[in-house]
Design an enzyme around this catalytic site. Structure first.
Site, PDB file in Angstrom:
ATOM      1  N   CYS A   5     -11.476   9.019   7.374  1.00 15.23           N
ATOM      2  CA  CYS A   5     -10.571   9.865   6.612  1.00 15.23           C
ATOM      3  C   CYS A   5      -9.990  11.014   7.397  1.00 15.23           C
ATOM      4  O   CYS A   5     -10.331  11.233   8.548  1.00 15.23           O
ATOM      5  CB  CYS A   5     -11.320  10.464   5.425  1.00 15.23           C
ATOM      6  SG  CYS A   5     -12.103   9.260   4.377  1.00 15.23           S
ATOM      7  N   GLY A  31      -5.896   7.607   7.122  1.00 16.95           N
ATOM      8  CA  GLY A  31      -6.236   7.097   5.804  1.00 16.95           C
ATOM      9  C   GLY A  31      -5.008   6.896   4.954  1.00 16.95           C
ATOM     10  O   GLY A  31      -4.219   7.827   4.795  1.00 16.95           O
ATOM     11  N   ASN A 105     -15.085  13.667   5.857  1.00 15.64           N
ATOM     12  CA  ASN A 105     -14.813  12.611   6.837  1.00 15.64           C
ATOM     13  C   ASN A 105     -16.133  12.299   7.518  1.00 15.64           C
ATOM     14  O   ASN A 105     -16.734  13.186   8.118  1.00 15.64           O
ATOM     15  CB  ASN A 105     -13.767  13.080   7.855  1.00 15.64           C
ATOM     16  CG  ASN A 105     -13.527  12.092   8.990  1.00 15.64           C
ATOM     17  OD1 ASN A 105     -13.149  12.479  10.077  1.00 15.64           O
ATOM     18  ND2 ASN A 105     -13.745  10.817   8.752  1.00 15.64           N
ATOM     19  N   GLY A 106     -16.564  11.059   7.416  1.00 15.33           N
ATOM     20  CA  GLY A 106     -17.833  10.674   8.033  1.00 15.33           C
ATOM     21  C   GLY A 106     -18.588   9.701   7.164  1.00 15.33           C
ATOM     22  O   GLY A 106     -17.993   9.044   6.310  1.00 15.33           O
ATOM     23  N   TYR A 246      -8.857   4.452  19.631  1.00 18.67           N
ATOM     24  CA  TYR A 246      -7.962   3.919  18.611  1.00 18.67           C
ATOM     25  C   TYR A 246      -7.544   4.919  17.531  1.00 18.67           C
ATOM     26  O   TYR A 246      -6.386   4.976  17.159  1.00 18.67           O
ATOM     27  CB  TYR A 246      -8.637   2.723  17.924  1.00 18.67           C
ATOM     28  CG  TYR A 246      -7.957   2.252  16.662  1.00 18.67           C
ATOM     29  CD1 TYR A 246      -6.804   1.475  16.724  1.00 18.67           C
ATOM     30  CD2 TYR A 246      -8.447   2.602  15.405  1.00 18.67           C
ATOM     31  CE1 TYR A 246      -6.165   1.062  15.568  1.00 18.67           C
ATOM     32  CE2 TYR A 246      -7.811   2.187  14.241  1.00 18.67           C
ATOM     33  CZ  TYR A 246      -6.670   1.418  14.325  1.00 18.67           C
ATOM     34  OH  TYR A 246      -6.043   1.012  13.189  1.00 18.67           O
TER      35      TYR A 246
HETATM   36  P1  AMP Z   1      -9.033  -7.841  14.670  1.00 21.56           P
HETATM   37  O1  AMP Z   1      -8.057  -8.859  14.226  1.00 21.56           O
HETATM   38  O2  AMP Z   1     -10.100  -7.609  13.606  1.00 21.56           O
HETATM   39  O3  AMP Z   1      -9.637  -8.121  16.016  1.00 21.56           O
HETATM   40  O4  AMP Z   1      -8.242  -6.467  14.783  1.00 21.56           O
HETATM   41  C1  AMP Z   1      -8.159  -5.754  15.960  1.00 21.56           C
HETATM   42  C2  AMP Z   1      -7.104  -4.685  15.854  1.00 21.56           C
HETATM   43  O5  AMP Z   1      -7.410  -3.779  14.809  1.00 21.56           O
HETATM   44  C3  AMP Z   1      -7.038  -3.889  17.133  1.00 21.56           C
HETATM   45  O6  AMP Z   1      -5.861  -4.223  17.765  1.00 21.56           O
HETATM   46  C4  AMP Z   1      -7.032  -2.440  16.736  1.00 21.56           C
HETATM   47  O7  AMP Z   1      -5.806  -1.823  17.059  1.00 21.56           O
HETATM   48  C5  AMP Z   1      -7.224  -2.438  15.252  1.00 21.56           C
HETATM   49  N1  AMP Z   1      -8.441  -1.696  14.895  1.00 21.56           N
HETATM   50  C6  AMP Z   1      -9.500  -1.416  15.646  1.00 21.56           C
HETATM   51  N2  AMP Z   1     -10.429  -0.718  14.957  1.00 21.56           N
HETATM   52  C7  AMP Z   1      -9.924  -0.530  13.740  1.00 21.56           C
HETATM   53  C8  AMP Z   1     -10.390   0.135  12.563  1.00 21.56           C
HETATM   54  N3  AMP Z   1     -11.568   0.735  12.526  1.00 21.56           N
HETATM   55  N4  AMP Z   1      -9.599   0.126  11.479  1.00 21.56           N
HETATM   56  C9  AMP Z   1      -8.420  -0.506  11.504  1.00 21.56           C
HETATM   57  N5  AMP Z   1      -7.922  -1.141  12.569  1.00 21.56           N
HETATM   58  C10 AMP Z   1      -8.656  -1.159  13.677  1.00 21.56           C
END
Ligand code: AMP
Length: 463
Positions: A5, A31, A105-106, A246
């Site tokens: 968040c 978020g 947040n956490g 990220y």
């Molecule tokens: P996936 O298809 O599950 O491998 O999605 C990977 C992609 O999701 C990566 O390219 C990241 O940019 C993005 N990503 C990584 N961590 C998160 C997260 N916690 N929440 C949303 N998107 C994420």
């Protein structure tokens, strides 16, 4: 109960709610599920909350109906199953010290146990959020001042918390002793601002002052900012390295460091560790743009825009009636044929979670004419779930928990696949011993209920 968040706090401006709104707008990336602002004029508390984006929930009329010189706000990330009205923050309750609101947040790792104990004692809960557990603990405290009540509650909870509280007259910010999630302080014409990331200060024209220290409680009222150390700062902090990979915006300062600088360094290091014979470097926009620039700089391979992202993809779109292959990724990204045709391409991404997005993207790049696809990832393989506030799926769904790098390469259909090493990643920050790297198999800094439950489950399923 996972909470990924953004939080905001403002004290000392007649436009407090307006400033909180603008801050939340710039923190939308943290978020998108729901948002809310609670404001006070010193006598009365006003609130407005809703599902959806900041721009949808708040209109000029709504902001006008949130008067006062203090406000806190929150953006909540989408986590499946728990997206309902009762879980929108800030969470406001009335207890013996009057009205108190909280934005969190956490992730509190012993929340289920604490809640269970309180329910046995007769407590009634309105939501499924950790934040409510914190408020219950505060309300039950027998201490004489709100600060002491909060500090006593903190003695009971374990895990990750960057919190902003508000009463009729005060804004209180706090960060857990290990400093998992960011929280920083700024100022604007005598007003004090609290925000998850410093990009919220930039939109307001506010000045970045400093971080809320791990283990620090900042009480902000008419008399100024009073800092109370409620716990010793942990000897080893557990700052979330994923904020740099990220989650945070590159134009933010997080944990006292510029995200852009660290993210570029990730790309440079990745290029040093894992060069590729290729014609162009492309990013998966927007999250890996900066990492790809670093990779291009060191490798000397030109950076190109090979994928275009549609920024207007809402949370819900009408699914095509005719079966369109990979439509969920297609709606978000489109390859640029003229850039990719016949080229050997280095694709840089920040992380692979389940692997499903990348698999579809690779197939799209090949259809667009890419001659070779070399994938470079700005984080080590994610093999463990996060219990401290990043929304990673259960361990079984993480492709790297069950597949070797070569198996993943094959699954994705790329010519080569390299992840940055853990040492390489940690070499990009100035204080590497103070980061949590649990998601890369680096050991959990605080025991979690989730971990136990999962272990039990794993033992059961393996017979
Ligand atoms: P996936 O298809 O599950 O491998 O999605 C990977 C992609 O999701 C990566 O390219 C990241 O940019 C993005 N990503 C990584 N961590 C998160 C997260 N916690 N929440 C949303 N998107 C994420």
């Amino acid at each position: 109960m996972k909470e990924e968040c953004a939080v905001m706090g403002v004290f000392g401006s007649e436009d407090a709610a307006q400033l909180a709104y603008l801050g939340l707008y710039s923190l939308q990336h943290r978020g998108q599920e729901s948002t809310g602002i609670t404001a006070s004029d010193g006598n009365h508390i006003f609130e407005h909350k809703g599902m959806g984006l900041v721009s949808k929930v708040f209109t000029p009329e709504v902001i006008r109906a949130l008067p006062g010189h203090l406000a806190i706000g929150h953006n909540r990330y989408s986590t499946t199953g728990l997206s309902h009205q009762a879980n929108i923050q800030p969470f406001l309750v009335d207890c013996k010290v009057g009205k108190i609101a909280v934005a969190h947040n956490g992730n509190i790792v012993n929340a289920v146990e604490l809640r269970g104990r309180m329910e046995v004692d007769g407590s009634i809960f309105r939501s499924t959020m950790d934040s409510e557990v914190i408020l219950h603990l505060i309300a039950r405290s027998k201490k004489g001042t709100l600060e002491d009540m909060i500090i006593e509650a903190f003695g009971e909870i374990a895990g990750a918390y960057s919190l902003v509280f508000m009463t009729k007259e005060r804004v209180i910010a706090a960060r857990d002793p290990r400093g998992f999630r960011p929280l920083c302080l700024g100022s604007l014409d005598g007003a004090r601002i609290v925000a998850s990331e410093s990009c919220a200060f930039d939109i307001l024209g506010a000045m970045y002052e400093r971080e809320v220290e791990p283990g620090e409680l900042c009480v902000i009222d008419r008399t100024g900012l009073h800092s109370i150390r409620f716990a010793e700062r942990a000897e080893r902090l557990s700052k979330c390295i994923f904020e740099f990979i990220y989650f945070s915006r590159p134009d933010s300062k997080v944990f006292g460091e510029n995200v852009d600088k660290i993210r570029r360094e990730l790309g440079r290091r990745l290029a040093e560790e894992s060069p590729a014979e290729a014609d162009i470097v492309i990013a998966v926009p927007d999250s890996s743009n900066t990492i790809a620039l670093g990779y291009s700089e060191v490798s000397g391979i030109p950076f190109e825009l090979g994928l275009i992202r549609n920024h207007y993809v809402g949370r819900t779109f009408i699914q095509p009636r005719q079966r369109v292959r990979d439509w969920d990724v297609r709606i978000k990204f489109n390859p640029v044929r003229g850039v990719l045709q016949g080229r050997r391409v280095v694709v840089v991404d920040d992380s692979i979670v389940r692997g499903s997005t990348m698999r579809k993207l690779v197939s799209m790049l090949r259809h667009a004419g890419a001659a070779e696809v070399h994938l470079r990832i700005g984080s080590p393989p994610i093999s463990h779930s996060c219990y401290y506030g990043i929304d990673t799926p259960t361990r079984g769904e993480l492709i790297a928990s069950t597949h070797s790098v070569d198996m993943i390469r094959e699954f994705l259909g790329v010519d080569s696949l390299k992840y940055i090493s853990l040492e390489g990643l940690l070499s990009c920050v100035s204080d590497p011993e103070h980061y949590c790297v649990a998601c890369f198999g680096g050991g959990y800094p605080i025991e979690s209920e989730g971990e136990h439950r999962k272990d039990v489950f794993e033992k059961d399923s393996s017979g």
